[in-house]
Scaffold this active site. Structure first.
Site, PDB file in Angstrom:
ATOM      1  CG  ASP A  88      -2.278   0.568   0.986  1.00 41.25           C
ATOM      2  OD1 ASP A  88      -2.336   1.796   0.798  1.00 41.25           O
ATOM      3  OD2 ASP A  88      -3.289  -0.159   0.994  1.00 41.25           O
ATOM      4  CG  HIS A  95      -5.369   3.693   1.145  1.00 43.26           C
ATOM      5  ND1 HIS A  95      -4.890   2.465   0.728  1.00 43.26           N
ATOM      6  CD2 HIS A  95      -6.675   3.720   0.785  1.00 43.26           C
ATOM      7  CE1 HIS A  95      -5.856   1.791   0.142  1.00 43.26           C
ATOM      8  NE2 HIS A  95      -6.950   2.527   0.162  1.00 43.26           N
ATOM      9  CB  SER A 143      -9.429   0.646  -0.079  1.00 43.86           C
ATOM     10  OG  SER A 143      -8.657   0.829  -1.224  1.00 43.86           O
TER      11      SER A 143
END
Length: 400
Positions: A159, A191, A346
């Site tokens: 990520d 994220h 996600s």
């Protein structure tokens, strides 16, 4: 002389037929000009790949001398994942033509951009995903889970990086690798920390005792290249092999982009090596069949639901989706000891990865069998799941 012409023409035609294919791409905006992913035939060995790369390097050097292609970097990286071989590089048209004509090459594809599949909605809103996946019926926030809680399982978060010092990881997180040029070994986006804590955080996660490895393959804006994702995958497989944890590893890809066959093959081979791979369906409200990594084989593709058990309006759908999981308004850890709320497939993918990790720890199920077991365990139905899409909702079989 006439016979020679016939034979020469036939040989030339045969060469054209045997030449590798340059796969076309429907969305040109994501393509990186003159950057390619070159996939070798199944019969090519590791040594043959190395020899081929030496040939390509020399070929590119000659091209620079003859045609002045200094702005193209040539060979970048070779990939060796569970017997699958490929490489990436930047080449001019003449070098590319020679690569396509090489009998060791299966196909060539443009390198492309890939992006995270989540977006921030607000800060410090109440969470609901943990309670939802541990109860058949909606309406409770209590999280009920097996006491093993992913103990002995390692979670690779490929990520934007992970804030490994965040207290929600309780000292279980370590830095693995950063494959992105000109970025620091941290998560400036948030994220990666959010998705990792959703899977394995002490407070916000499902597999609360799993080990966490930060693998930075996206930049600080949440974007990256498939060539770097593939490099990260290769590193994860090698790291798991060196640590003797193949069979006890989970890898999450909360990213989405147009379908890239080379990337799909790399992901599939990482899974075949002995890693459970959870992936995001994407946030375009369209069929995920033409998306990567959603369309890769041997992965567990997650679409997103709301707190009301209906398909999130942004979520992709389609036959490649294996499960729905909570994905709208999910609270989790973010960098610098903070928390935040994000939405997207996600967020759904690490729910699947986290429950998969707990299942592997508690039942000893092999990575290749985890997704099928999760489908068997699932609750539902998800409302309005989309055409040709499962209505099964992730459930950890807590008995509640």
């Amino acid at each position: 002389m006439g016979l020679f012409k016939v034979i020469f023409t036939a040989v030339a035609a045969l060469s054209a037929v045997d030449a590798a294919e340059l796969l076309s791409s429907a969305k040109s905006k994501d393509i990186i000009p003159n950057s390619y992913l070159v996939v070798m035939k199944d019969s090519v060995s590791s040594a043959e790949l190395d020899s081929h790369v030496s040939w390509v390097t020399d070929l590119h050097r000659e091209g620079v001398a003859k045609r002045g292609a200094e702005n193209l970097g040539g060979f970048k990286h070779s990939y060796k994942i569970n017997g699958w071989h490929a490489y990436s590089g930047s080449f001019d048209s003449e070098t590319l033509a020679s690569i396509l004509d090489n009998d060791k090459v299966d196909f060539v594809e443009h390198d492309r951009h890939v992006y995270i599949s989540g977006f921030v909605t607000q800060k410090d809103a109440p969470s609901w995903g943990l309670g939802r996946v541990s109860h058949r019926m909606n309406g409770t926030r209590d999280y009920v889970y097996d006491e093993s809680a992913g103990s002995g399982i390692t979670f690779y978060g490929v990520d934007t990086g992970i804030d490994i010092h965040h207290p929600d990881f309780g000292g279980r997180a370590v830095w693995g690798i950063n494959v992105v040029n000109d970025t620091k070994d941290n998560d400036r986006h948030g994220h990666g920390t959010h998705t990792a804590a959703t899977a394995a955080g002490t407070k916000y996660g499902l597999a609360k005792k799993a080990n966490v490895v930060a693998v930075k393959a996206l930049n600080d804006y949440g974007a990256g290249l498939w060539s770097n994702i593939m490099k990260a995958l290769e590193w994860c497989v090698n790291d798991a092999r060196e640590k003797k944890i193949l069979g006890k590893a989970v890898l999450n890809l909360s990213i989405s982009g147009g379908k890239v066959v080379a990337a799909n093959q790399a992901i599939t081979n990482a899974a075949k090596a002995g890693i459970f791979v959870s992936v995001a369906a994407g946030n375009d409200n369209q069929d995920a069949t033409n998306k990567s990594p959603a369309s890769a084989e041997n992965v567990c593709c997650a679409a997103a639901t709301t707190i009301r058990d209906d398909k999130a309006k942004f979520s992709n759908y389609g036959s490649v989706v294996k499960l729905y999981a909570p994905g709208q308004g999910i609270t989790s850890a973010t960098p610098n000891n903070q928390t935040g709320v994000m939405s997207g497939t996600s967020m759904a993918a690490p729910h699947v990865g986290g429950v998969g990790a707990t299942l592997m720890a508690s039942k000893g199920i092999a990575p290749a069998a985890v997704c099928a077991e999760l489908i068997k365990m699932a609750s539902g139905p998800v409302l309005n799941p989309g055409a040709n899409t499962t209505n099964k909702l992730l459930y950890n079989r807590s008995g509640k």
